[in-house]
Design a protein around this motif. Structure first.
Motif, PDB file in Angstrom:
ATOM      1  N   ALA A 140       0.849  -1.190   0.000  1.00  0.00           N
ATOM      2  CA  ALA A 140       0.000   0.000   0.000  1.00  0.00           C
ATOM      3  C   ALA A 140       0.882   1.235   0.000  1.00  0.00           C
ATOM      4  O   ALA A 140       0.592   2.242  -0.636  1.00  0.00           O
ATOM      5  CB  ALA A 140      -0.920  -0.009   1.214  1.00  0.00           C
ATOM      6  N   LYS A 141       1.999   1.128   0.712  1.00  0.00           N
ATOM      7  CA  LYS A 141       2.896   2.263   0.862  1.00  0.00           C
ATOM      8  C   LYS A 141       3.553   2.635  -0.462  1.00  0.00           C
ATOM      9  O   LYS A 141       3.604   3.816  -0.821  1.00  0.00           O
ATOM     10  CB  LYS A 141       3.979   1.910   1.896  1.00  0.00           C
ATOM     11  CG  LYS A 141       4.755   3.088   2.403  1.00  0.00           C
ATOM     12  CD  LYS A 141       5.729   2.646   3.466  1.00  0.00           C
ATOM     13  CE  LYS A 141       6.508   3.832   4.020  1.00  0.00           C
ATOM     14  NZ  LYS A 141       7.447   3.364   5.073  1.00  0.00           N
ATOM     15  N   GLN A 142       4.025   1.648  -1.188  1.00  0.00           N
ATOM     16  CA  GLN A 142       4.702   1.928  -2.465  1.00  0.00           C
ATOM     17  C   GLN A 142       3.754   1.818  -3.661  1.00  0.00           C
ATOM     18  O   GLN A 142       4.199   1.882  -4.806  1.00  0.00           O
ATOM     19  CB  GLN A 142       5.881   0.975  -2.638  1.00  0.00           C
ATOM     20  CG  GLN A 142       6.947   1.177  -1.578  1.00  0.00           C
ATOM     21  CD  GLN A 142       8.237   0.438  -1.888  1.00  0.00           C
ATOM     22  OE1 GLN A 142       8.258  -0.478  -2.722  1.00  0.00           O
ATOM     23  NE2 GLN A 142       9.319   0.821  -1.213  1.00  0.00           N
ATOM     24  N   ARG A 143       2.469   1.593  -3.371  1.00  0.00           N
ATOM     25  CA  ARG A 143       1.442   1.473  -4.414  1.00  0.00           C
ATOM     26  C   ARG A 143       1.817   0.404  -5.435  1.00  0.00           C
ATOM     27  O   ARG A 143       1.729   0.607  -6.649  1.00  0.00           O
ATOM     28  CB  ARG A 143       1.223   2.820  -5.108  1.00  0.00           C
ATOM     29  CG  ARG A 143       1.092   3.942  -4.117  1.00  0.00           C
ATOM     30  CD  ARG A 143      -0.088   4.806  -4.423  1.00  0.00           C
ATOM     31  NE  ARG A 143      -0.575   5.406  -3.184  1.00  0.00           N
ATOM     32  CZ  ARG A 143      -1.185   6.576  -3.104  1.00  0.00           C
ATOM     33  NH1 ARG A 143      -1.391   7.281  -4.174  1.00  0.00           N
ATOM     34  NH2 ARG A 143      -1.608   7.026  -1.962  1.00  0.00           N
ATOM     35  N   LEU A 144       2.236  -0.716  -4.905  1.00  0.00           N
ATOM     36  CA  LEU A 144       2.698  -1.821  -5.739  1.00  0.00           C
ATOM     37  C   LEU A 144       1.569  -2.830  -5.954  1.00  0.00           C
ATOM     38  O   LEU A 144       0.930  -3.262  -4.991  1.00  0.00           O
ATOM     39  CB  LEU A 144       3.885  -2.490  -5.015  1.00  0.00           C
ATOM     40  CG  LEU A 144       4.633  -3.586  -5.750  1.00  0.00           C
ATOM     41  CD1 LEU A 144       5.616  -2.968  -6.737  1.00  0.00           C
ATOM     42  CD2 LEU A 144       5.398  -4.460  -4.740  1.00  0.00           C
ATOM     43  N   ASN A 145       1.333  -3.201  -7.229  1.00  0.00           N
ATOM     44  CA  ASN A 145       0.381  -4.265  -7.589  1.00  0.00           C
ATOM     45  C   ASN A 145      -1.090  -3.980  -7.241  1.00  0.00           C
ATOM     46  O   ASN A 145      -1.865  -4.913  -7.079  1.00  0.00           O
ATOM     47  CB  ASN A 145       0.791  -5.602  -6.945  1.00  0.00           C
ATOM     48  CG  ASN A 145       1.919  -6.260  -7.706  1.00  0.00           C
ATOM     49  OD1 ASN A 145       2.227  -5.865  -8.831  1.00  0.00           O
ATOM     50  ND2 ASN A 145       2.539  -7.243  -7.097  1.00  0.00           N
ATOM     51  N   LEU A 146      -1.437  -2.710  -7.161  1.00  0.00           N
ATOM     52  CA  LEU A 146      -2.825  -2.397  -6.816  1.00  0.00           C
ATOM     53  C   LEU A 146      -3.775  -2.779  -7.953  1.00  0.00           C
ATOM     54  O   LEU A 146      -4.874  -3.260  -7.715  1.00  0.00           O
ATOM     55  CB  LEU A 146      -2.967  -0.908  -6.479  1.00  0.00           C
ATOM     56  CG  LEU A 146      -2.116  -0.462  -5.279  1.00  0.00           C
ATOM     57  CD1 LEU A 146      -2.262   1.029  -5.051  1.00  0.00           C
ATOM     58  CD2 LEU A 146      -2.496  -1.237  -4.022  1.00  0.00           C
ATOM     59  N   GLU A 147      -3.310  -2.590  -9.208  1.00  0.00           N
ATOM     60  CA  GLU A 147      -4.148  -2.979 -10.345  1.00  0.00           C
ATOM     61  C   GLU A 147      -4.339  -4.493 -10.354  1.00  0.00           C
ATOM     62  O   GLU A 147      -5.401  -4.993 -10.693  1.00  0.00           O
ATOM     63  CB  GLU A 147      -3.529  -2.515 -11.674  1.00  0.00           C
ATOM     64  CG  GLU A 147      -3.762  -1.048 -11.981  1.00  0.00           C
ATOM     65  CD  GLU A 147      -2.845  -0.113 -11.182  1.00  0.00           C
ATOM     66  OE1 GLU A 147      -1.862  -0.619 -10.579  1.00  0.00           O
ATOM     67  OE2 GLU A 147      -3.121   1.099 -11.161  1.00  0.00           O
ATOM     68  N   LYS A 148      -3.286  -5.196  -9.974  1.00  0.00           N
ATOM     69  CA  LYS A 148      -3.372  -6.661  -9.918  1.00  0.00           C
ATOM     70  C   LYS A 148      -4.419  -7.099  -8.889  1.00  0.00           C
ATOM     71  O   LYS A 148      -5.179  -8.041  -9.124  1.00  0.00           O
ATOM     72  CB  LYS A 148      -2.004  -7.240  -9.528  1.00  0.00           C
ATOM     73  CG  LYS A 148      -1.384  -8.094 -10.622  1.00  0.00           C
ATOM     74  CD  LYS A 148       0.021  -8.475 -10.261  1.00  0.00           C
ATOM     75  CE  LYS A 148       0.217  -9.975 -10.307  1.00  0.00           C
ATOM     76  NZ  LYS A 148       1.644 -10.306 -10.075  1.00  0.00           N
ATOM     77  N   LEU A 149      -4.427  -6.386  -7.785  1.00  0.00           N
ATOM     78  CA  LEU A 149      -5.427  -6.697  -6.751  1.00  0.00           C
ATOM     79  C   LEU A 149      -6.837  -6.425  -7.283  1.00  0.00           C
ATOM     80  O   LEU A 149      -7.758  -7.231  -7.092  1.00  0.00           O
ATOM     81  CB  LEU A 149      -5.152  -5.864  -5.488  1.00  0.00           C
ATOM     82  CG  LEU A 149      -6.162  -6.008  -4.355  1.00  0.00           C
ATOM     83  CD1 LEU A 149      -6.277  -7.453  -3.881  1.00  0.00           C
ATOM     84  CD2 LEU A 149      -5.778  -5.106  -3.171  1.00  0.00           C
TER      85      LEU A 149
END
Ligand code: GDP
Ligand code: MG
Length: 370
Positions: free
Chosen positions: A224-233
């Motif tokens: 959440a902090k680095q906004r990593l893989n949010l689209e994947k989620l």
């Protein structure tokens, strides 16, 4: 059997309660003010006072109030509604904030957002997801205890460096009890101690078999902090939604659920309602739990005033006569008379239930002293 308290009976006849008690005494019935009496006795009292008896059954009052079936050909795909759950500090709030920032529409408009208890994200693909913006098990449980089923999917947040903790287990239990599928977000992948495989292993102990181990539970490693893989989620959520084939009829009078409600200075009672089916329009008359109102204005999660809201759309509504409760059912009705009748009926029911409870309490106290 139908009962009414002495006080309520007095209220409805606009008579004083002691006079009603006296009338009952004359009939040989000894009753206290909060005591429930049966409908037949109440009818005699009403006649004694020279009033007309009008018995209204619950079925009469609630007749035609929502719930009617939709035809299959009227059903249209709708966005999934998602609740985020997990152990404290595993990143629920951070993840909700990060996901909200993925909205392409807010991005274009400059991103003025409002907290209304739920928000909708539109992805670059055009797909939409509605998130309930009040993380936590309490809200979920409170809604469920009021018979509301608003969530289609639970996103279970597990910190990759911490693993399954007591509230994670609790969340799994809630989701299972509500028969809502779980998508696991393994969060804090940016941290040095992150061990996603340990999380997957631990999930197994709670009958959540992840895809990598031959099961059907989707997991996504995120930060959440680095906004990593949010689209994947989000894609995993949409995949889960596709399996459920979520549909609603948008072409009917609206029904929904109250997500949040409060009294605001200068605005009156405001509530966020998540539309379940149908389309809500400004001017519509509605009942929500024991309250009713007329939609004076609707505001979406981006702060825009809108005229209409369809399925899975969260809107803040102005125009309530009183403040409803989270989890209350929201139903549009034909006219004000119906709205008043239903709300009034439910208010009386609620008062009666409270009176019976307190009368019972008094009795128990009396017997405790003996
Ligand atoms: P909640 O209690 O589940 O709502 O958790 P919060 O969102 O409040 O986060 C708890 C703490 O974890 C805060 O200090 C966040 O900054 C931090 N945190 C949340 N997500 C991440 C992440 O992906 N990586 C790191 N390193 N820290 C995070
Ligand atoms: Mg939080």
């Amino acid at each position: 059997p139908e009962t009414i308290t002495v006080q309520e009976l007095a209220n409805r006849m606009a008579e004083r309660a002691p006079n009603v008690i006296k009338a009952l005494m004359k009939m040989g019935v000894m009753a206290t003010i909060n005591q429930p009496i049966d409908a037949d006795t109440a009818e005699l009292v009403v006649e004694e006072f020279g009033h007309e008896v009008k018995r209204v059954s619950e079925a009469d009052v609630l007749e035609g109030l929502g719930g009617s079936e939709d035809k299959p050909e009227d059903m249209v795909s709708r966005p999934p509604v998602v609740t985020v759950m997990g152990h404290v500090d595993h990143g629920k709030t951070s993840l909700l904030d990060a996901l909200r920032a993925t909205d392409v529409v807010a991005g274009e408009a400059g991103g003025i957002t409002q907290h209304i208890g739920a928000y909708q994200v539109q992805m670059a693909s055009g797909d939409k997801i509605t998130f309930i913006d009040t993380p936590g098990h309490e809200a979920f449980t409170a809604m469920r205890s009021r018979g509301a089923k608003v969530t289609d999917i639970v996103v279970l947040v597990v910190a990759a460096d911490d693993g399954i903790m007591p509230q994670t287990v609790e969340a799994i239990r809630h989701a299972r009890a509500a028969e809502v599928p779980v998508v696991v977000a393994i969060n804090k992948m940016d941290k040095p101690g992150a061990d996603p495989n340990r999380v997957r292993q631990e999930l197994l102990n709670h009958e959540l078999v992840v895809e990598e181990m031959g099961g059907d539970v989707l997991t996504v490693e995120v930060s959440a902090k680095q906004r990593l893989n949010l689209e994947k989620l989000e894609e995993a959520i949409l995949l889960q939604a596709e399996i459920q084939d979520l549909k609603a009829n948008p072409e009917r009078e609206a029904e929904g659920t109250v997500i949040e409600a409060k009294m605001e200075k200068g605005r009156g009672s405001v509530a966020t309602v998540l539309i379940r089916r149908g389309t809500l329009k400004v001017g519509d008359i509605f009942v929500a739990g024991t309250e009713w109102g007329r939609v004076r204005a609707m505001i979406d999660d981006r702060g825009n005033r809108i005229e209409e809201a369809g399925p899975a759309y969260p809107v803040e509504i102005l125009g309530f006569q009183g403040t409803p409760q989270a989890g209350d059912d929201f139903v549009v009705v034909d006219d004000e008379a119906k709205a008043r009748e239903v709300a009034g009926y439910r208010q009386r029911k609620e008062r009666e239930a409270l009176a019976v409870k307190s009368a019972r309490g008094t009795m128990e106290q009396m017997f405790a002293k003996i």
